[in-house]
Write an enzyme that holds these catalytic residues in place. Structure first.
Site, PDB file in Angstrom:
ATOM      1  N   ASP A  53     106.295 152.956   6.054  1.00  0.00           N
ATOM      2  CA  ASP A  53     106.268 151.880   7.067  1.00  0.00           C
ATOM      3  C   ASP A  53     107.493 151.002   6.910  1.00  0.00           C
ATOM      4  O   ASP A  53     107.459 150.003   6.224  1.00  0.00           O
ATOM      5  CB  ASP A  53     104.967 151.086   6.891  1.00  0.00           C
ATOM      6  CG  ASP A  53     104.757 150.055   7.980  1.00  0.00           C
ATOM      7  OD1 ASP A  53     105.479 150.083   8.973  1.00  0.00           O
ATOM      8  OD2 ASP A  53     103.852 149.220   7.825  1.00  0.00           O
ATOM      9  N   ASP A  97     106.761 154.830  14.240  1.00  0.00           N
ATOM     10  CA  ASP A  97     106.368 153.897  13.171  1.00  0.00           C
ATOM     11  C   ASP A  97     105.339 154.611  12.300  1.00  0.00           C
ATOM     12  O   ASP A  97     104.184 154.739  12.689  1.00  0.00           O
ATOM     13  CB  ASP A  97     105.776 152.621  13.788  1.00  0.00           C
ATOM     14  CG  ASP A  97     105.444 151.573  12.720  1.00  0.00           C
ATOM     15  OD1 ASP A  97     105.688 151.830  11.526  1.00  0.00           O
ATOM     16  OD2 ASP A  97     104.942 150.495  13.091  1.00  0.00           O
ATOM     17  N   HIS A 154     102.575 148.029   3.241  1.00  0.00           N
ATOM     18  CA  HIS A 154     102.610 146.575   3.029  1.00  0.00           C
ATOM     19  C   HIS A 154     102.370 146.201   1.560  1.00  0.00           C
ATOM     20  O   HIS A 154     101.997 145.072   1.279  1.00  0.00           O
ATOM     21  CB  HIS A 154     101.592 145.838   3.923  1.00  0.00           C
ATOM     22  CG  HIS A 154     101.824 146.063   5.382  1.00  0.00           C
ATOM     23  ND1 HIS A 154     101.062 145.467   6.356  1.00  0.00           N
ATOM     24  CD2 HIS A 154     102.730 146.826   6.040  1.00  0.00           C
ATOM     25  CE1 HIS A 154     101.491 145.858   7.541  1.00  0.00           C
ATOM     26  NE2 HIS A 154     102.500 146.681   7.368  1.00  0.00           N
ATOM     27  N   GLU A 205     109.629 143.488  13.023  1.00  0.00           N
ATOM     28  CA  GLU A 205     108.369 143.949  13.642  1.00  0.00           C
ATOM     29  C   GLU A 205     107.158 143.397  12.910  1.00  0.00           C
ATOM     30  O   GLU A 205     106.156 143.006  13.508  1.00  0.00           O
ATOM     31  CB  GLU A 205     108.334 145.489  13.632  1.00  0.00           C
ATOM     32  CG  GLU A 205     107.115 146.087  14.338  1.00  0.00           C
ATOM     33  CD  GLU A 205     105.947 146.407  13.406  1.00  0.00           C
ATOM     34  OE1 GLU A 205     104.920 146.894  13.892  1.00  0.00           O
ATOM     35  OE2 GLU A 205     106.039 146.152  12.196  1.00  0.00           O
ATOM     36  N   GLU A 206     107.265 143.359  11.576  1.00  0.00           N
ATOM     37  CA  GLU A 206     106.108 143.016  10.738  1.00  0.00           C
ATOM     38  C   GLU A 206     105.680 141.559  10.866  1.00  0.00           C
ATOM     39  O   GLU A 206     104.649 141.174  10.330  1.00  0.00           O
ATOM     40  CB  GLU A 206     106.425 143.311   9.263  1.00  0.00           C
ATOM     41  CG  GLU A 206     106.756 144.761   8.953  1.00  0.00           C
ATOM     42  CD  GLU A 206     105.531 145.666   8.930  1.00  0.00           C
ATOM     43  OE1 GLU A 206     104.460 145.235   9.392  1.00  0.00           O
ATOM     44  OE2 GLU A 206     105.676 146.809   8.458  1.00  0.00           O
ATOM     45  N   HIS A 264     110.896 150.452  13.469  1.00  0.00           N
ATOM     46  CA  HIS A 264     111.274 149.146  12.926  1.00  0.00           C
ATOM     47  C   HIS A 264     111.932 149.270  11.564  1.00  0.00           C
ATOM     48  O   HIS A 264     111.535 150.062  10.716  1.00  0.00           O
ATOM     49  CB  HIS A 264     110.112 148.147  12.925  1.00  0.00           C
ATOM     50  CG  HIS A 264     108.979 148.422  11.991  1.00  0.00           C
ATOM     51  ND1 HIS A 264     108.956 147.968  10.691  1.00  0.00           N
ATOM     52  CD2 HIS A 264     107.807 149.080  12.167  1.00  0.00           C
ATOM     53  CE1 HIS A 264     107.811 148.327  10.124  1.00  0.00           C
ATOM     54  NE2 HIS A 264     107.096 149.018  10.994  1.00  0.00           N
TER      55      HIS A 264
HETATM   56  N1  BES Z   1     103.132 150.348  11.036  1.00  0.00           N
HETATM   57  C1  BES Z   1     102.267 149.250  11.238  1.00  0.00           C
HETATM   58  C2  BES Z   1     101.222 149.528  12.292  1.00  0.00           C
HETATM   59  C3  BES Z   1     100.131 150.471  11.908  1.00  0.00           C
HETATM   60  C4  BES Z   1      99.500 150.376  10.690  1.00  0.00           C
HETATM   61  C5  BES Z   1      99.714 151.413  12.810  1.00  0.00           C
HETATM   62  C6  BES Z   1      98.477 151.265  10.379  1.00  0.00           C
HETATM   63  C7  BES Z   1      98.692 152.263  12.514  1.00  0.00           C
HETATM   64  C8  BES Z   1      98.078 152.193  11.289  1.00  0.00           C
HETATM   65  C9  BES Z   1     103.068 148.042  11.688  1.00  0.00           C
HETATM   66  O1  BES Z   1     104.290 147.943  11.047  1.00  0.00           O
HETATM   67  C10 BES Z   1     102.269 146.809  11.374  1.00  0.00           C
HETATM   68  O2  BES Z   1     102.035 146.540  10.248  1.00  0.00           O
HETATM   69  N2  BES Z   1     101.823 146.094  12.386  1.00  0.00           N
HETATM   70  C11 BES Z   1     101.047 144.895  12.176  1.00  0.00           C
HETATM   71  C12 BES Z   1     100.914 144.169  13.483  1.00  0.00           C
HETATM   72  C13 BES Z   1     102.197 143.496  13.955  1.00  0.00           C
HETATM   73  C14 BES Z   1     102.016 142.990  15.350  1.00  0.00           C
HETATM   74  C15 BES Z   1     102.586 142.376  13.036  1.00  0.00           C
HETATM   75  C16 BES Z   1      99.640 145.239  11.637  1.00  0.00           C
HETATM   76  O3  BES Z   1      99.163 146.332  11.847  1.00  0.00           O
HETATM   77  O4  BES Z   1      99.016 144.365  11.041  1.00  0.00           O
HETATM   78 ZN    ZN Z   2     103.702 147.549   8.906  1.00  0.00          ZN
END
Ligand code: BES
Ligand code: ZN
Length: 451
Positions: free
Chosen positions: A224, A286, A362, A258-259, A206
């Site tokens: 990220d 990712d 984040h 994606e976020e 992403h």
């Molecule tokens: N890269 C993260 C996912 C992640 C974080 C995987 C930590 C493993 C460990 C991704 O960009 C993300 O932040 N995803 C969101 C969920 C998405 C559906 C909005 C999250 O993890 O809160």
């Molecule tokens: Zn993220």
């Protein structure tokens, strides 16, 4: 501690319903799904949204109508109250939110996960260059943010499209932007397959980043997910430089948004399913540049395909020489879940055990300094992704590898021709010395004196 999205596993993504009264004029109403355990926190966080509505709920999942402008606030409230992260998905409609989780596309022949392209893989892997990965991470994380609605988020798409276009002059290779109705666009590079062009292999990551403050945030997103975009960018570069010709069509996709609920990937995966595109495999990159655990690569085993995951394990053993294990997010944590939801085999090799992931993501601290400045961790993922692309697309080397073989390392790789030249020179020297000595003695014996 990183900020998170809504808690709980969830479903698919999409567009507006009716417009909201009293909402930001720019925003729209979204159908989202959250884990049922997150419903009380969601209600509380959305107290100011007059149009907030629970459209459906059971023991596991709640489907909600929410104001898009409140998504960030909701995300932060969830994190504060639950102290753990979860995912949410933005749906196209209530019907889609309620549809079964995995809709398998029409059955094709079973996928053959044989490893039989070692000569192609071994010719490509040495071309992967850490400085290239580094430069991409630095360029992307140097932007203010890559938020899906911001000007810099939009610029990131243009920059990446142009970068990818610079990799080849081939006219059959295309790089296009996908408009989703917000500022940031997804980017797709396509190398058409030579003999099975209607079968598609996707490698993605992403492009967006997030931190508190939305469009005005400082969100470098170096790990990220500038790391994932840099990884797939380097794979695209070396495959094109070595003139690799995939039998199946190969696509590199940098997903927008994606976020904020897997919005870019859900929209693309939904479109491919509706158009009947035969996607034989998807790899999600990712977070690839922070070594948080004892082993190198962690294959995420939820919202992914077990057979393809096993294939990845064999690729790591055969070509990457890294250590690996399996782990899970426990929710739809990234874009692989969008493809999985739409019935396509997807995998996500991850940089650490989930519980050891990079805590700076984040936030404004997700910088290269907080991950791996040598990018040696990301290089392992680039090798894996290149091997995946070559083996799964059943690729051959093309007629004109544009890249010359790497120059010999000083002092190390001295070729046979060089040794032969040295031997000839030494022999010639010894012979001339012997001749000079013999000739000199003869002249002395004859009583001659040099002038
Ligand atoms: N890269 C993260 C996912 C992640 C974080 C995987 C930590 C493993 C460990 C991704 O960009 C993300 O932040 N995803 C969101 C969920 C998405 C559906 C909005 C999250 O993890 O809160
Ligand atoms: Zn993220």
């Amino acid at each position: 501690m990183r900020a998170c999205s809504i808690i709980g596993v969830v479903l698919a993504g999409g567009l507006a319903l009716a417009s909201s009264s009293g909402a930001d004029a720019d925003s729209e109403r979204l159908v989202i799904s959250v884990g049922a355990d997150a419903l009380p926190a969601a209600r509380l966080a959305m107290a100011g949204d007059a149009g907030f509505e629970v459209l459906a709920a059971d023991d596991e999942v709640a489907v909600l109508s929410v104001d898009e402008a409140a998504i960030d606030a909701l995300s932060e409230a969830m994190h504060a109250q639950h102290g753990r992260c979860g995912g949410f998905m933005v749906h196209d409609s209530l019907e889609e939110a309620l549809a079964p989780a995995v809709v398998r596309p029409a059955d094709g022949p079973p996928i053959d996960y044989r490893l039989d392209r070692p000569q192609v893989v071994r010719s490509v892997l040495p071309a992967i260059e850490a400085p290239q990965l580094l430069a991409t991470i630095e360029r992307l994380s140097g932007m203010k943010n890559r938020y899906y609605r911001s000007a810099s988020g939009a610029e990131a798409s243009i920059w990446l499209r142009d970068r990818w276009r610079s990799f080849t002059t081939r006219t059959d290779v295309t790089v296009e932007l996908v408009d989703h109705g917000y500022a940031q666009r997804s980017v797709i590079l396509t190398i058409p397959g030579t003999t099975r062009p209607d079968e598609v292999v996707v490698i993605g990551g992403h492009l967006d980043s997030i931190a508190p403050g939305g469009s005005n945030s400082q969100a470098p997103g170096a790990d990220d997910d500038a790391s994932g975009i840099a990884t797939l960018t380097e794979v695209a570069r070396v495959l094109l430089a070595r003139d690799v010709r995939p039998a199946r069509t190969l696509q590199f996709i940098a997903y927008a948004a994606e976020e904020v609920g897997l919005r870019g990937s859900l929209s693309i995966a939904r479109d491919y399913r509706k158009r009947g595109v035969r996607v034989v495999g998807v790899l999600q990159l990712d977070m690839t540049n922070y070594q948080g655990s004892d082993r190198d690569i962690w294959l995420i085993d939820d919202h992914t395909d077990p057979a393809q995951n096993a294939f990845l394990g064999r690729l790591i053993d055969a070509y990457v020489g890294a250590t690996w294990g399996t782990d899970r997010c426990g929710y739809a944590c990234s874009d692989h879940a969008a493809w999985h939801r739409h019935g396509f085999p997807a995998s996500m090799p991850f940089e650490a055990r989930f519980r050891n992931h990079n805590r700076a993501i984040h936030t404004h601290n997700d910088t290269l300094e907080r991950s791996d400045k040598n990018v040696s961790h990301a290089v392992k993922f680039a090798k894996l992704a290149a091997a995946f692309a070559i083996e799964l697309t059943r690729a051959e080397l093309g007629p004109s590898p544009a890249v010359a073989p790497p120059p010999p390392t000083p002092g190390a790789a001295t070729g046979p021709a060089v040794w032969l030249a040295i031997a000839v020179a030494v022999l010639a020297f010894v012979a001339s010395l012997a001749f000079a000595l013999a000739f000199g003695r003869a002249r002395v014996r004859r009583g001659g004196v040099a002038p």
